[in-house]
Design a protein around this motif. Structure first.
Motif, PDB file in Angstrom:
ATOM      1  N   ALA A 236     -16.943  -3.782 -18.266  1.00 31.51           N
ATOM      2  CA  ALA A 236     -15.967  -3.934 -19.632  1.00 31.51           C
ATOM      3  C   ALA A 236     -16.727  -3.985 -20.841  1.00 31.51           C
ATOM      4  O   ALA A 236     -17.609  -4.621 -20.988  1.00 31.51           O
ATOM      5  CB  ALA A 236     -15.308  -5.085 -19.363  1.00 31.51           C
TER       6      ALA A 236
ATOM      7  N   LEU B 190     -17.313   6.160 -15.591  1.00 33.09           N
ATOM      8  CA  LEU B 190     -17.188   5.153 -16.701  1.00 33.09           C
ATOM      9  C   LEU B 190     -18.658   4.807 -17.048  1.00 33.09           C
ATOM     10  O   LEU B 190     -19.535   5.136 -16.450  1.00 33.09           O
ATOM     11  CB  LEU B 190     -16.537   3.668 -16.140  1.00 33.09           C
ATOM     12  CG  LEU B 190     -16.915   3.183 -14.936  1.00 33.09           C
ATOM     13  CD1 LEU B 190     -18.163   2.404 -15.228  1.00 33.09           C
ATOM     14  CD2 LEU B 190     -15.983   1.684 -14.653  1.00 33.09           C
TER      15      LEU B 190
ATOM     16  N   ASP C  54     -14.675  -1.575 -13.168  1.00 29.68           N
ATOM     17  CA  ASP C  54     -14.002  -1.754 -14.862  1.00 29.68           C
ATOM     18  C   ASP C  54     -14.277  -3.147 -15.425  1.00 29.68           C
ATOM     19  O   ASP C  54     -14.366  -3.155 -16.645  1.00 29.68           O
ATOM     20  CB  ASP C  54     -12.367  -1.109 -14.737  1.00 29.68           C
ATOM     21  CG  ASP C  54     -11.581  -2.224 -13.718  1.00 29.68           C
ATOM     22  OD1 ASP C  54     -11.960  -2.910 -12.982  1.00 29.68           O
ATOM     23  OD2 ASP C  54     -10.534  -1.832 -13.907  1.00 29.68           O
TER      24      ASP C  54
END
Ligand SMILES: C[S@@+](CC[C@H](N)C(=O)[O-])C[C@H]1O[C@@H](n2cnc3c(N)ncnc32)[C@H](O)[C@@H]1O
Length: 379
Positions: free
Chosen positions: A262, A218, A258
């Motif tokens: 964010a 990510l 996550d």
């Protein structure tokens, strides 16, 4: 009366530290935010945690709220000792012990309430700073406790059988700051504009930052700041090697990756505190304000797992303390209304979901049987 010196000199920043940083940047060019944070917090002479500036006037940790925190952590450690088969020696190795209150309260609880465990317990505080060692010794001997079973060490000892413990250690490690701009991940550096410290964006100082996000699969949100704590995963890997058999119990502000990265978290989680008021400006009150960043528990846990640690429990501090009996302690105030309200106030501070209660509690284990541990499961 001395007639030299600058009467306007700031008392809310360490002027020697500011001068040294300005000279360094003038000489070397901009420095990474990580180096800047490392210097303002840990400079051997002038750093916030070294120059005696660190204080509960700026931030409040759970051990500073009330000894019941240490008592309940002691209760959980006692169960870990039982699960391990009640070894004759159980080492508690605490790193980042601050003024020593957690050590004091765990030992006191064990010696008063769990004598056999207390007799097996050996406490090691990992503390390189002489001023902090002195403060810890002072706290531990305040009420005449003996120190036969407490030792200090500069570094993590080898072959630990017991538990490596820390409270708000990892969120005080220096962090790299990054900024995502489209597909580009830039690092934040600290430069000088006249006398002022300012942010500058440039290519990352180490390929480890890109690798860190690759492993997580990510990136922070577009146009967002974020922090990367490369020291935390190294720390747990090192702890895993030093641990022969037992546990790592960590309390820290943080999130799963996550959540931490964010897209709505535009400014990251860097937080500065001075006299209990929070700010996000790292360039004021240098050496006089505390600075923290939330821990990425996904990376921490994965690094622990790669180094041979198994997940034994993960929860928030509010749930952890409640399961270990914090509420029962409030109810048992003996019918004294004042005592009841005082205890209730302590409880509310320690479990406050907007404050200390949201601290994450992570327990990892090595070479021990599986067990349902009181702080991590509802009875
Ligand atoms: C926010 S304070 C918490 C103090 C204490 N645990 C408490 O709960 O009150 C962070 C502490 O971590 C210590 N620290 C940071 N990095 C460290 C390291 N590598 N080794 C030992 N202590 C460290 C700091 O000196 C400071 O005492």
């Amino acid at each position: 009366v001395t007639l030299t010196g600058d009467d306007f000199a700031s008392i809310t920043e360490n002027t020697a530290l500011v001068r040294e940083l300005r000279e360094r940047i003038a000489r070397e060019g901009m420095i990474s935010f990580r180096d800047f944070m490392d210097t303002v917090l840990y400079h051997p002479l002038h750093g916030y945690y070294r120059a005696g500036g660190a204080s509960s006037r700026d931030y409040v940790t759970s051990p500073q709220v009330h000894p019941v925190f240490g008592a309940l952590v002691g209760r959980q450690l006692h169960q870990l000792w039982v699960v391990m088969g009640q070894p004759a020696r159980f080492y508690i190795v605490e790193q980042g012990a601050g003024d020593g209150r957690l050590a004091r309260d765990i030992r006191r609880w064990a010696h008063d309430r769990a004598r056999e465990f207390g007799a097996a317990m050996r406490y090691i505080i990992v503390e390189p700073a002489p001023e902090l060692r002195a403060a810890q010794k002072h706290t531990l001997t305040e009420v005449g406790d003996h120190l036969d079973d407490v030792n200090w060490s500069d570094t993590l000892p080898d072959s630990i059988e017991g538990c490596v413990l820390s409270n708000e250690l990892l969120d005080a490690f220096p962090v790299h700051r990054v900024f995502r701009h489209g597909d580009e991940l830039l690092e934040v550096y600290v430069a000088l504009e006249g006398e002022r410290f300012v942010d500058r964006f440039a290519a990352p100082s180490t390929p480890e930052i890109a690798r860190y996000f690759e492993v997580l699969d990510l990136l922070p949100g577009d146009e967002c700041y974020a922090e990367v704590n490369l020291d935390a995963p190294y720390w747990i890997a090192h702890v895993a090697t030093a641990l022969r058999r037992g546990y790592v119990l960590t309390f820290d502000y943080g999130y799963e990756a996550d959540q931490l990265y964010a897209p709505w978290r535009r400014d990251g989680t860097l937080l500065c505190s001075y006299r209990q008021s929070a700010s996000s400006d790292p360039y004021q009150r240098l050496g006089r304000q505390d600075m923290t960043a939330s821990v990425d528990f996904t990376t921490l846990r994965c690094s622990g797992a790669r180094s041979g640690l198994a997940l034994a429990g993960s929860t928030d501090q509010g749930s952890f303390l409640s399961r270990l009996g914090l509420g029962r302690g409030v109810a048992a105030s003996g019918g004294q209304l004042e005592e009841y309200f005082a205890r209730r106030d302590v409880m509310l501070r320690l479990i406050d979901p907007a404050g200390l209660g949201r601290i994450r509690v992570l327990l990892m284990a090595k070479g021990v049987p599986d067990a349902r541990l009181d702080g991590f499961y509802d009875a």
